[in-house]
Design a protein around this motif. Structure first.
Motif, PDB file in Angstrom:
ATOM      1  N   TYR A  48       0.833  -1.199   0.000  1.00 23.64           N
ATOM      2  CA  TYR A  48       0.000   0.000   0.000  1.00 23.64           C
ATOM      3  C   TYR A  48       0.870   1.253   0.000  1.00 23.64           C
ATOM      4  O   TYR A  48       0.618   2.196  -0.747  1.00 23.64           O
ATOM      5  CB  TYR A  48      -0.923  -0.026   1.223  1.00 23.64           C
TER       6      TYR A  48
ATOM      7  N   GLU B 288       3.761   1.630  -1.187  1.00 25.26           N
ATOM      8  CA  GLU B 288       4.417   1.752  -2.497  1.00 25.26           C
ATOM      9  C   GLU B 288       3.410   1.944  -3.629  1.00 25.26           C
ATOM     10  O   GLU B 288       3.789   1.957  -4.800  1.00 25.26           O
ATOM     11  CB  GLU B 288       5.258   0.506  -2.784  1.00 25.26           C
ATOM     12  N   LYS B 289       2.116   2.034  -3.260  1.00 29.28           N
ATOM     13  CA  LYS B 289       1.035   2.187  -4.251  1.00 29.28           C
ATOM     14  C   LYS B 289       1.018   1.023  -5.243  1.00 29.28           C
ATOM     15  O   LYS B 289       0.859   1.209  -6.454  1.00 29.28           O
ATOM     16  CB  LYS B 289       1.135   3.527  -4.966  1.00 29.28           C
TER      17      LYS B 289
ATOM     18  N   ALA C 251      -6.745  -0.744  -1.918  1.00 34.89           N
ATOM     19  CA  ALA C 251      -6.362   0.546  -1.338  1.00 34.89           C
ATOM     20  C   ALA C 251      -7.517   1.130  -0.534  1.00 34.89           C
ATOM     21  O   ALA C 251      -7.310   1.656   0.567  1.00 34.89           O
ATOM     22  CB  ALA C 251      -5.933   1.507  -2.435  1.00 34.89           C
TER      23      ALA C 251
END
Length: 70
Positions: free
Chosen positions: A17, A19-20, A27
């Motif tokens: 999360y 680090e996207k 998310a």
């Protein structure tokens, strides 16, 4: 799902999360959980500060390599 189980799942997801690297639904799940869980928010902050430390180390190494090249 109990809050304890949810925390365990979210903590497993936090590095991704941060680090996207999770899909939109994941998310949203993590964000919703973080709104109500101070413990998991603190864990995310630790991950975030660790990543900024790592970035600083990498930037320092990059500068050292550039100096060697010159």
């Amino acid at each position: 799902m109990s809050i304890k189980n949810e925390c365990a799942i979210v903590r497993d997801l936090l590095p991704l999360y941060a680090e996207k690297m999770v899909c939109g639904e994941t998310a949203e799940f993590v964000r919703d959980h973080l709104e109500g869980c101070a413990s998991c928010r603190a864990e995310l902050e630790q991950i975030g500060s660790g990543q900024s430390d790592e970035k600083e180390k990498n930037d320092g190494r990059k500068n050292e390599l550039e100096e060697i090249k010159e």
